[in-house]
Enzyme design. Structure first.
Site, mmCIF file in Angstrom:
data_model
loop_
_atom_site.group_PDB
_atom_site.id
_atom_site.type_symbol
_atom_site.label_atom_id
_atom_site.label_comp_id
_atom_site.label_asym_id
_atom_site.label_seq_id
_atom_site.Cartn_x
_atom_site.Cartn_y
_atom_site.Cartn_z
ATOM 1 N N ASN A 253 1.971 3.232 11.153
ATOM 2 C CA ASN A 253 1.763 3.674 12.125
ATOM 3 C C ASN A 253 2.217 2.408 13.495
ATOM 4 O O ASN A 253 2.870 1.640 13.093
ATOM 5 C CB ASN A 253 0.252 3.844 11.813
ATOM 6 C CG ASN A 253 -0.324 1.874 12.155
ATOM 7 O OD1 ASN A 253 -0.040 2.167 10.547
ATOM 8 N ND2 ASN A 253 -0.098 1.388 12.658
ATOM 9 N N ALA B 74 3.563 -2.375 4.107
ATOM 10 C CA ALA B 74 3.196 -1.384 5.401
ATOM 11 C C ALA B 74 2.728 -1.701 6.570
ATOM 12 O O ALA B 74 1.630 -3.408 6.398
ATOM 13 C CB ALA B 74 2.086 -0.201 4.792
ATOM 14 N N TYR C 236 -7.932 -11.200 2.971
ATOM 15 C CA TYR C 236 -9.019 -11.050 3.282
ATOM 16 C C TYR C 236 -10.113 -10.252 2.245
ATOM 17 O O TYR C 236 -11.533 -9.646 2.596
ATOM 18 C CB TYR C 236 -8.948 -9.613 4.369
ATOM 19 C CG TYR C 236 -8.296 -8.358 3.424
ATOM 20 C CD1 TYR C 236 -8.588 -7.166 1.992
ATOM 21 C CD2 TYR C 236 -6.835 -7.903 3.852
ATOM 22 C CE1 TYR C 236 -8.033 -6.500 2.204
ATOM 23 C CE2 TYR C 236 -6.269 -7.085 3.579
ATOM 24 C CZ TYR C 236 -6.683 -5.823 2.305
ATOM 25 O OH TYR C 236 -6.517 -4.943 1.854
ATOM 26 N N GLU C 237 -9.819 -10.390 0.819
ATOM 27 C CA GLU C 237 -10.237 -9.717 -0.543
ATOM 28 C C GLU C 237 -11.563 -11.193 -0.861
ATOM 29 O O GLU C 237 -13.016 -10.697 -0.683
ATOM 30 C CB GLU C 237 -9.442 -9.643 -1.436
ATOM 31 C CG GLU C 237 -8.625 -8.418 -0.986
ATOM 32 C CD GLU C 237 -7.627 -8.114 -1.901
ATOM 33 O OE1 GLU C 237 -7.939 -7.161 -3.171
ATOM 34 O OE2 GLU C 237 -6.581 -7.231 -1.658
ATOM 35 N N HIS D 128 -5.185 -9.922 -0.832
ATOM 36 C CA HIS D 128 -4.619 -9.846 0.408
ATOM 37 C C HIS D 128 -5.932 -11.437 0.718
ATOM 38 O O HIS D 128 -6.811 -11.064 -0.570
ATOM 39 C CB HIS D 128 -5.061 -9.053 0.800
ATOM 40 C CG HIS D 128 -4.165 -7.329 1.132
ATOM 41 N ND1 HIS D 128 -4.604 -7.144 -0.176
ATOM 42 C CD2 HIS D 128 -3.915 -6.973 1.261
ATOM 43 C CE1 HIS D 128 -3.649 -5.616 -0.277
ATOM 44 N NE2 HIS D 128 -3.027 -5.891 1.072
ATOM 45 N N HIS E 168 -7.273 2.921 6.584
ATOM 46 C CA HIS E 168 -6.446 2.642 5.788
ATOM 47 C C HIS E 168 -6.059 3.559 5.315
ATOM 48 O O HIS E 168 -4.884 4.427 4.062
ATOM 49 C CB HIS E 168 -7.469 1.815 4.890
ATOM 50 C CG HIS E 168 -6.637 1.427 3.590
ATOM 51 N ND1 HIS E 168 -5.692 1.002 3.234
ATOM 52 C CD2 HIS E 168 -7.111 1.755 2.410
ATOM 53 C CE1 HIS E 168 -5.492 0.644 2.118
ATOM 54 N NE2 HIS E 168 -6.494 1.208 1.532
ATOM 55 N N SER F 46 1.075 -1.403 -0.151
ATOM 56 C CA SER F 46 -0.291 -0.355 0.005
ATOM 57 C C SER F 46 0.613 1.543 -0.114
ATOM 58 O O SER F 46 1.464 1.970 0.995
ATOM 59 C CB SER F 46 -0.847 -0.063 1.331
ATOM 60 O OG SER F 46 -1.620 -1.020 1.447
ATOM 61 N N HIS G 36 -3.142 0.978 -3.737
ATOM 62 C CA HIS G 36 -1.978 -0.008 -4.761
ATOM 63 C C HIS G 36 -2.000 -0.347 -6.810
ATOM 64 O O HIS G 36 -2.837 0.591 -6.627
ATOM 65 C CB HIS G 36 -2.513 -1.576 -4.658
ATOM 66 C CG HIS G 36 -2.467 -2.392 -3.501
ATOM 67 N ND1 HIS G 36 -1.182 -3.552 -3.142
ATOM 68 C CD2 HIS G 36 -2.666 -1.560 -2.263
ATOM 69 C CE1 HIS G 36 -1.214 -3.630 -1.935
ATOM 70 N NE2 HIS G 36 -2.112 -2.952 -0.959
ATOM 71 N N MET H 76 -0.677 -7.572 7.792
ATOM 72 C CA MET H 76 -2.120 -7.891 7.009
ATOM 73 C C MET H 76 -1.695 -8.636 4.948
ATOM 74 O O MET H 76 -2.363 -9.332 4.366
ATOM 75 C CB MET H 76 -3.526 -7.550 6.191
ATOM 76 C CG MET H 76 -4.217 -6.208 7.310
ATOM 77 S SD MET H 76 -5.394 -5.530 7.084
ATOM 78 C CE MET H 76 -5.000 -4.365 8.418
ATOM 79 N N SER H 77 -0.362 -8.961 5.342
ATOM 80 C CA SER H 77 -0.027 -9.595 3.279
ATOM 81 C C SER H 77 1.430 -9.820 3.987
ATOM 82 O O SER H 77 1.715 -10.668 5.307
ATOM 83 C CB SER H 77 0.632 -8.763 2.841
ATOM 84 O OG SER H 77 1.059 -7.793 2.712
HETATM 85 N N1 HPA Z 1 -2.040 -3.371 11.557
HETATM 86 C C1 HPA Z 1 -1.697 -3.971 10.062
HETATM 87 N N2 HPA Z 1 -1.657 -4.451 9.061
HETATM 88 C C2 HPA Z 1 -1.097 -2.311 8.662
HETATM 89 C C3 HPA Z 1 -0.965 -2.083 9.763
HETATM 90 C C4 HPA Z 1 -1.801 -1.973 11.172
HETATM 91 O O1 HPA Z 1 -1.613 -1.652 12.294
HETATM 92 N N3 HPA Z 1 -0.197 -0.313 9.479
HETATM 93 C C5 HPA Z 1 -0.704 -0.544 7.728
HETATM 94 N N4 HPA Z 1 -0.361 -1.696 8.008
#
Ligand code: HPA
Length: 268
Positions: free
Chosen positions: A228, A109, A81-82, A79, A240, A27, A57, A204-205
């Protein structure tokens, strides 16, 4: 089957497509694909490639030269989750392998657990925790499914990247990435748990892709851009939108690191 169909489309667009290093861009990290001197093909034109995608993306396969190295860049990923498919990136990665890619460089990310790796910085994965319990190899019938994941993140490439980061004065710490299914972010209690289990960051990837990369005998490495502090550990509002807005800060460092890495390969 789909992989051979994907290759037909690619060979129709390019004469003799070949690549050594493959990238998956996370991302907000899609800019690297724009730097390649080569051919871009929309995922929607390639059988077996993900067709929906996540905002932030850049869903294109780009094959060409970057810093003198033949690369193939997957500008986006599907991903788990999609669509609930842990093997969603199998055809794209098999396609890369068929083009000659022997090294997979994944980017993503993530949310950091470590105050030493705050937002805007990079973490080099030295291992992962597959907290999802899923595998992209479920259903693979051959004994090749029993993939050894010791040193899944190639120790020589890690050493090389750490050295380059030092030269470039880019702070780079190693850490363990936990794969959480998403798409919702984690709760603070889940982050405390993952930290107790030995993780340094969450995302998540990447984990299913590295499992597939090792399945395909690729050397693998992965770098996270911290967007973050993970839930409960920082003050920013996790979203997001925030991920997409924050990724470019770390992405600029990652781009310098990747260029130096490729230049070193070209010089070898
Ligand atoms: N958690 C999961 N996936 C992420 C995060 C997070 O805090 N930040 C960026 N992708």
């Amino acid at each position: 089957m789909s992989t051979s169909e994907a290759l037909v489309v690619i060979r129709n667009r390019m004469e003799n497509p070949t690549a050594k290093v493959g990238f998956i861009l996370g991302s907000g990290l899609g800019h690297l694909a724009d730097l390649v001197d080569g051919t871009a093909i929309d995922y929607s034109d390639i059988p077996g490639f993900p067709h929906a995608g996540v905002s932030g993306h850049n869903p294109k396969l780009v094959i060409g030269k970057l810093m003198g190295v033949n690369v193939a860049i997957l500008g986006g990923r599907e991903h788990y989750y999609e669509n609930g498919r842990a093997d969603a990136m199998r055809v794209p990665l098999e396609t890369l392998a068929a083009l000659g890619v022997d090294t997979l460089f994944a980017t993503n990310a993530c949310g950091s657990f470590l105050s030493e790796i705050p937002p805007g910085n990079l973490m080099l994965l030295n291992d992962h925790i597959n907290y999802s319990g899923l595998s992209p190899l479920i259903g693979e019938p051959t004994d090749r499914r029993f993939v050894n994941l010791t040193n899944a993140y190639d120790p020589d490439i890690r050493k090389q990247l750490l050295g380059l980061a030092q030269t470039l004065q880019i702070p780079l710490r190693e850490g363990v990435y936990a794969w959480y299914s998403g798409p919702n972010f984690e709760t603070p209690a889940e982050i405390r748990m993952l930290k107790t289990l030995g993780a340094d960051a969450v995302g998540m990837s990447t984990v299913p892709e590295v499992i597939l990369g090792r399945f395909l005998d690729m050397k693998c490495c992965a770098v996270s851009v911290v967007t973050n502090m993970a839930a409960g550990l920082g003050n920013e509002h996790i979203s997001h939108e925030h991920t997409k807005a924050s990724a470019p800060i770390g992405a600029a460092k990652l781009e310098r690191l990747i260029k130096a890495y490729l230049a070193q390969i070209a010089a070898a």
